[in-house]
Scaffold this active site. Structure first.
Site, PDB file in Angstrom:
ATOM      1  N   HIS A 146      11.456  -6.428 -12.612  1.00 47.91           N
ATOM      2  CA  HIS A 146      11.787  -5.985 -13.968  1.00 47.91           C
ATOM      3  C   HIS A 146      12.163  -7.113 -14.927  1.00 47.91           C
ATOM      4  O   HIS A 146      12.275  -6.883 -16.145  1.00 47.91           O
ATOM      5  CB  HIS A 146      12.883  -4.908 -13.926  1.00 47.91           C
ATOM      6  CG  HIS A 146      12.663  -3.792 -14.895  1.00 47.91           C
ATOM      7  ND1 HIS A 146      13.281  -2.569 -14.808  1.00 47.91           N
ATOM      8  CD2 HIS A 146      11.881  -3.722 -16.023  1.00 47.91           C
ATOM      9  CE1 HIS A 146      12.891  -1.798 -15.817  1.00 47.91           C
ATOM     10  NE2 HIS A 146      12.047  -2.476 -16.573  1.00 47.91           N
ATOM     11  N   ASP A 174      15.170   4.067 -15.152  1.00 48.98           N
ATOM     12  CA  ASP A 174      15.610   3.159 -14.088  1.00 48.98           C
ATOM     13  C   ASP A 174      16.830   3.749 -13.390  1.00 48.98           C
ATOM     14  O   ASP A 174      17.616   4.480 -14.011  1.00 48.98           O
ATOM     15  CB  ASP A 174      16.001   1.812 -14.747  1.00 48.98           C
ATOM     16  CG  ASP A 174      15.933   0.609 -13.813  1.00 48.98           C
ATOM     17  OD1 ASP A 174      16.280   0.761 -12.639  1.00 48.98           O
ATOM     18  OD2 ASP A 174      15.552  -0.476 -14.303  1.00 48.98           O
ATOM     19  N   HIS A 176      18.940   1.622 -12.479  1.00 47.60           N
ATOM     20  CA  HIS A 176      19.860   0.539 -12.875  1.00 47.60           C
ATOM     21  C   HIS A 176      19.800   0.312 -14.385  1.00 47.60           C
ATOM     22  O   HIS A 176      18.776   0.585 -15.019  1.00 47.60           O
ATOM     23  CB  HIS A 176      19.450  -0.761 -12.163  1.00 47.60           C
ATOM     24  CG  HIS A 176      19.271  -0.620 -10.686  1.00 47.60           C
ATOM     25  ND1 HIS A 176      18.031  -0.361 -10.120  1.00 47.60           N
ATOM     26  CD2 HIS A 176      20.160  -0.673  -9.670  1.00 47.60           C
ATOM     27  CE1 HIS A 176      18.171  -0.267  -8.811  1.00 47.60           C
ATOM     28  NE2 HIS A 176      19.446  -0.448  -8.504  1.00 47.60           N
ATOM     29  N   ASP A 178      20.204  -2.817 -15.744  1.00 49.76           N
ATOM     30  CA  ASP A 178      19.596  -4.142 -15.958  1.00 49.76           C
ATOM     31  C   ASP A 178      20.105  -4.808 -17.224  1.00 49.76           C
ATOM     32  O   ASP A 178      19.371  -5.493 -17.942  1.00 49.76           O
ATOM     33  CB  ASP A 178      18.053  -4.026 -15.983  1.00 49.76           C
ATOM     34  CG  ASP A 178      17.476  -3.590 -14.641  1.00 49.76           C
ATOM     35  OD1 ASP A 178      18.215  -3.618 -13.637  1.00 49.76           O
ATOM     36  OD2 ASP A 178      16.285  -3.207 -14.600  1.00 49.76           O
ATOM     37  N   HIS A 191      16.234  -9.974 -12.786  1.00 49.93           N
ATOM     38  CA  HIS A 191      15.744  -8.596 -12.998  1.00 49.93           C
ATOM     39  C   HIS A 191      16.879  -7.612 -13.295  1.00 49.93           C
ATOM     40  O   HIS A 191      16.609  -6.500 -13.730  1.00 49.93           O
ATOM     41  CB  HIS A 191      14.859  -8.117 -11.827  1.00 49.93           C
ATOM     42  CG  HIS A 191      15.602  -7.628 -10.621  1.00 49.93           C
ATOM     43  ND1 HIS A 191      15.060  -6.699  -9.742  1.00 49.93           N
ATOM     44  CD2 HIS A 191      16.820  -7.941 -10.127  1.00 49.93           C
ATOM     45  CE1 HIS A 191      15.916  -6.466  -8.759  1.00 49.93           C
ATOM     46  NE2 HIS A 191      16.987  -7.203  -8.973  1.00 49.93           N
ATOM     47  N   ASP A 280      10.905   1.583 -14.320  1.00 52.15           N
ATOM     48  CA  ASP A 280      11.179   0.961 -13.022  1.00 52.15           C
ATOM     49  C   ASP A 280      10.957   2.044 -11.971  1.00 52.15           C
ATOM     50  O   ASP A 280      11.591   3.115 -12.028  1.00 52.15           O
ATOM     51  CB  ASP A 280      12.633   0.471 -13.014  1.00 52.15           C
ATOM     52  CG  ASP A 280      13.017  -0.267 -11.740  1.00 52.15           C
ATOM     53  OD1 ASP A 280      12.475   0.026 -10.668  1.00 52.15           O
ATOM     54  OD2 ASP A 280      13.917  -1.131 -11.840  1.00 52.15           O
ATOM     55  N   ASP A 282      12.000   2.447  -9.188  1.00 55.72           N
ATOM     56  CA  ASP A 282      13.189   2.874  -8.439  1.00 55.72           C
ATOM     57  C   ASP A 282      13.989   3.963  -9.163  1.00 55.72           C
ATOM     58  O   ASP A 282      14.968   4.485  -8.624  1.00 55.72           O
ATOM     59  CB  ASP A 282      14.059   1.685  -8.014  1.00 55.72           C
ATOM     60  CG  ASP A 282      14.839   1.001  -9.141  1.00 55.72           C
ATOM     61  OD1 ASP A 282      15.188   1.642 -10.145  1.00 55.72           O
ATOM     62  OD2 ASP A 282      15.118  -0.213  -8.975  1.00 55.72           O
ATOM     63  N   GLU A 325       8.546  -3.070 -10.266  1.00 54.42           N
ATOM     64  CA  GLU A 325       9.345  -2.975  -9.035  1.00 54.42           C
ATOM     65  C   GLU A 325       8.673  -2.221  -7.891  1.00 54.42           C
ATOM     66  O   GLU A 325       9.345  -1.889  -6.907  1.00 54.42           O
ATOM     67  CB  GLU A 325      10.756  -2.414  -9.309  1.00 54.42           C
ATOM     68  CG  GLU A 325      11.613  -3.257 -10.261  1.00 54.42           C
ATOM     69  CD  GLU A 325      12.192  -4.546  -9.645  1.00 54.42           C
ATOM     70  OE1 GLU A 325      12.068  -4.740  -8.417  1.00 54.42           O
ATOM     71  OE2 GLU A 325      12.737  -5.377 -10.416  1.00 54.42           O
TER      72      GLU A 325
HETATM   73  N1  LIG Z   1      15.315  -4.121 -11.838  1.00 54.79           N
HETATM   74  C1  LIG Z   1      16.135  -3.829 -10.839  1.00 54.79           C
HETATM   75  N2  LIG Z   1      15.687  -3.165  -9.790  1.00 54.79           N
HETATM   76  N3  LIG Z   1      17.389  -4.227 -10.950  1.00 54.79           N
HETATM   77  C2  LIG Z   1      18.397  -4.055  -9.968  1.00 54.79           C
HETATM   78  C3  LIG Z   1      19.672  -4.713 -10.421  1.00 54.79           C
HETATM   79  C4  LIG Z   1      20.753  -4.600  -9.401  1.00 54.79           C
HETATM   80  C5  LIG Z   1      22.078  -5.185  -9.816  1.00 54.79           C
HETATM   81  N4  LIG Z   1      22.656  -4.458 -10.888  1.00 54.79           N
HETATM   82  C6  LIG Z   1      21.928  -6.661 -10.208  1.00 54.79           C
HETATM   83  O1  LIG Z   1      22.297  -7.053 -11.274  1.00 54.79           O
HETATM   84  O2  LIG Z   1      21.458  -7.454  -9.443  1.00 54.79           O
HETATM   85 MN   LIG Z   2      14.969  -2.164 -13.398  1.00 54.91          MN
HETATM   86 MN   LIG Z   3      15.990  -0.448 -10.906  1.00 54.11          MN
END
Ligand SMILES: NC(=[NH2+])NCCC[C@H](N)C(=O)O
Ligand SMILES: [Mn+2]
Ligand SMILES: [Mn+2]
Length: 358
Positions: A146, A174, A176, A178, A191, A280, A282, A325
């Site tokens: 990402h 997402d 998350h 991010d 990411h 994303d 996920d 992702e």
């Molecule tokens: N694009 C993603 N899948 N990001 C996951 C981030 C996970 C976590 N918050 C980090 O800063 O590392």
């Molecule tokens: Mn993401």
């Molecule tokens: Mn994510």
């Protein structure tokens, strides 16, 4: 409305397909053409940026996603079933001239891992997306992790400003947020930071560390909306709260249902704003998309993910889509998991680009 009136590909054998109701292939194309695009001058032209890049996080394999998606037939479907003219689809970019070959060539900066590589690659992606978007094409970027959204959103924000004098909105789907800054991030993985750089919450002077990002590339926190959140770091929650950022978590989806959540998300953006959708994989529950680097249980069903994309397409405001992702090397049963995840990713993209059942 007859299909022959909505397209003028009378010479194109695909148009014949679209005009005979015998084939299910016609539906997507008809719908693609029937939705009027508010902001694209060439809505049937699709710019493809396939990015085999994994430097925004630590797990190899996410760089293999574009090839896996393309080999499973995604681009053929977009061309033959949805009727797009593809541009830039013949290459999967890995940016060998920009990616450091050993970790000591690219030591951390402010805790960020691979900062020079990620900065240089996203800068190049911004140029690629920009050149498609500047032509008035819809742009599809296939990641990659990402972090690449730093490039895709920077490129589309700049192009839409130049072309239409407007700011884009971003729908970020997402698990998350991010939105870590280099300082709030526990992992150092970029990411987990793209949104903070894109909104200007994180800034850097030095060119080689995202200093190339200027106001013309940035988006407003007011035009950002999240859907699907369920794993947000403490520092990120503080950032979301302090900046009044609109976010719909899985809790909100359980409470209101996906239909109402998407309606509220679109209402927040306003119906006269170009939309960049950054998806994303996920965000989907690992049941549907197990092959991803940071899976989180309790996510969207595939149908809910598809619904978000269909609804965004229906606005006629979509200018760019990212799918990121997908990591075809990860899963407890890699063959099955990767296959399912790629299949889910293809479905998400087709829905965003106008596939519809009826
Ligand atoms: N694009 C993603 N899948 N990001 C996951 C981030 C996970 C976590 N918050 C980090 O800063 O590392
Ligand atoms: Mn993401
Ligand atoms: Mn994510």
């Amino acid at each position: 409305m007859s299909p022959s009136r909505v397209t003028d590909h009378s010479e194109d054998p695909l148009a014949t397909q679209a005009s005979t109701k015998s084939s299910p292939r016609c539906f997507g194309k008809m719908n693609t053409s029937m939705i009027e695009s508010k902001f694209l001058s060439h809505p049937e032209d699709l710019g493809i940026v396939a990015v085999g890049f994994s430097g925004g996080q630590g797990k190899p394999g996410v760089d293999a996603a574009p090839t896996a998606l393309i080999e499973s037939g995604l681009l053929t479907q977009l061309r033959d079933e949805l009727g797009y003219n593809l541009h830039g689809h013949d290459a999967v970019h890995s940016y060998p001239d920009l990616v450091a070959t050993s970790a000591d060539q690219d030591p951390p900066h402010r805790g960020m891992k691979n900062p020079r590589s990620v900065s240089a690659v996203t800068r190049r992606i911004a140029d690629q997306v920009y050149s498609h978007a500047r032509e008035g094409r819809l742009v599809l970027t296939l990641g990659g992790d990402h972090s690449i959204a730093i490039g895709t959103i920077a490129g589309s924000a700049k192009a839409v400003r130049e072309r239409l004098g407007r700011d884009i909105a971003v729908i970020w789907v997402d698990a998350h947020a991010d939105i870590n800054t280099p300082e709030t991030s526990d992992s150092g993985n970029v990411h987990g930071m793209p949104v903070s750089f894109l909104t200007g919450l994180a800034r850097e002077e030095k060119e080689e560390f995202f200093g190339w990002l200027k106001d013309e590339h940035r988006i407003s926190v007011k035009k950002l909306v999240y859907i699907g959140l369920r794993d947000v770091d403490a520092g990120e929650k503080k950032i979301l709260r302090e900046n009044g950022i609109k976010a719909f978590s899985m809790f909100d989806i359980d409470r209101h249902g996906i239909g109402r959540v998407v309606e509220m998300a679109l209402a927040h953006i306003g119906n006269d704003t170009p939309i960049h959708l950054s998806f994303d994989v996920d965000a989907l529950d690992p049941m549907w998309a197990p092959s991803t680097g940071t899976p989180v249980r309790g996510g969207l069903t595939l149908r809910e993910g598809d619904y978000i994309c269909e609804s965004v397409h229906q606005t006629g405001s979509l200018v760019a889509v990212d799918l990121v992702e997908v990591n075809p090397r990860l899963a407890s049963d890699v063959d099955v998991g990767a296959h399912e995840t790629v299949r889910a990713g293809c479905s998400i993209v087709r829905c965003a680009l106008g596939e519809s059942l009826l």
